[in-house]
Design a protein around this motif. Structure first.
Motif, PDB file in Angstrom:
ATOM      1  N   GLY A  49       0.829  -1.203   0.000  1.00 33.83           N
ATOM      2  CA  GLY A  49       0.000   0.000   0.000  1.00 33.83           C
ATOM      3  C   GLY A  49       0.852   1.237   0.000  1.00 33.83           C
ATOM      4  O   GLY A  49       2.053   1.203   0.291  1.00 33.83           O
ATOM      5  N   SER A  50       0.235   2.386  -0.306  1.00 35.23           N
ATOM      6  CA  SER A  50       0.974   3.653  -0.344  1.00 35.23           C
ATOM      7  C   SER A  50       1.258   4.186   1.053  1.00 35.23           C
ATOM      8  O   SER A  50       2.034   5.111   1.222  1.00 35.23           O
ATOM      9  CB  SER A  50       0.195   4.695  -1.152  1.00 35.23           C
ATOM     10  OG  SER A  50      -1.081   4.892  -0.555  1.00 35.23           O
ATOM     11  N   ASP A  51       0.640   3.563   2.075  1.00 40.27           N
ATOM     12  CA  ASP A  51       0.850   4.006   3.454  1.00 40.27           C
ATOM     13  C   ASP A  51       2.078   3.360   4.085  1.00 40.27           C
ATOM     14  O   ASP A  51       2.336   3.536   5.273  1.00 40.27           O
ATOM     15  CB  ASP A  51      -0.394   3.697   4.292  1.00 40.27           C
ATOM     16  CG  ASP A  51      -0.708   2.212   4.342  1.00 40.27           C
ATOM     17  OD1 ASP A  51      -0.081   1.435   3.591  1.00 40.27           O
ATOM     18  OD2 ASP A  51      -1.594   1.829   5.130  1.00 40.27           O
ATOM     19  N   GLY A  52       2.832   2.608   3.308  1.00 41.86           N
ATOM     20  CA  GLY A  52       4.034   1.972   3.824  1.00 41.86           C
ATOM     21  C   GLY A  52       3.811   0.553   4.318  1.00 41.86           C
ATOM     22  O   GLY A  52       4.742  -0.069   4.828  1.00 41.86           O
ATOM     23  N   SER A  53       2.618   0.039   4.174  1.00 35.41           N
ATOM     24  CA  SER A  53       2.372  -1.329   4.610  1.00 35.41           C
ATOM     25  C   SER A  53       3.105  -2.297   3.681  1.00 35.41           C
ATOM     26  O   SER A  53       3.359  -2.003   2.530  1.00 35.41           O
ATOM     27  CB  SER A  53       0.866  -1.622   4.632  1.00 35.41           C
ATOM     28  OG  SER A  53       0.303  -1.396   3.369  1.00 35.41           O
TER      29      SER A  53
END
Length: 144
Positions: A49-53
């Motif tokens: 994901g773009s959230d760093g996951s």
């Protein structure tokens, strides 16, 4: 962090054991990384994901492509075979009737001579036949 093991998947993310299911879009980068890996490769981190996951991807078991056992696919094969045979028979009768029609024969006569027999109609009861022949009653005008 929770370890998750997917069922056997093909390269597009679908399960061959559940052909009607759609691939999970969230698993797309994980499936892509898994199909780029080779047996014996070290686990790799994949951003999900773009959230760093991220996810850690490792191959647990590789199933080589092979034909399915006949017992597993027999109902589908039989259904497809019967549909194909019915389609070929229908095409044969249609082509025979069409040839007669193109020579100028009336439609009903061409269909009758093509050898195609329609299934017999189910007999209806006398009461049901009488009911269907009646004309609908018109409602009487109301007097006030």
């Amino acid at each position: 962090m929770t370890a998750i093991t997917t069922p056997g998947l093909v390269a597009n993310g679908t399960s061959p054991d559940a052909p009607g299911t759609q691939p999970d879009a969230a698993l797309a980068p994980i499936v892509s990384a898994a199909f780029q890996a080779a047996e014996g490769d070290a686990p790799q981190m994949v951003q999900t994901g773009s959230d760093g996951s991220f996810a850690v991807v490792a191959l647990g078991r590789v199933v080589r492509a092979a034909p399915r056992p006949l017992a597993q696919v027999r109902p589908a094969v039989m259904r497809d075979l019967m549909a194909d045979r019915a389609s070929q028979a229908a095409r044969k009768y249609a082509n025979a009737a069409l040839a007669r029609i193109n020579k100028g024969m009336p439609l009903q006569q061409a269909l009758g001579q093509s050898g195609f027999s329609r299934p017999a109609r189910a007999p209806s009861s006398r009461r049901r036949a009488r009911r269907s022949c009646r004309t609908p009653k018109t409602p009487r005008p109301c007097c006030a």
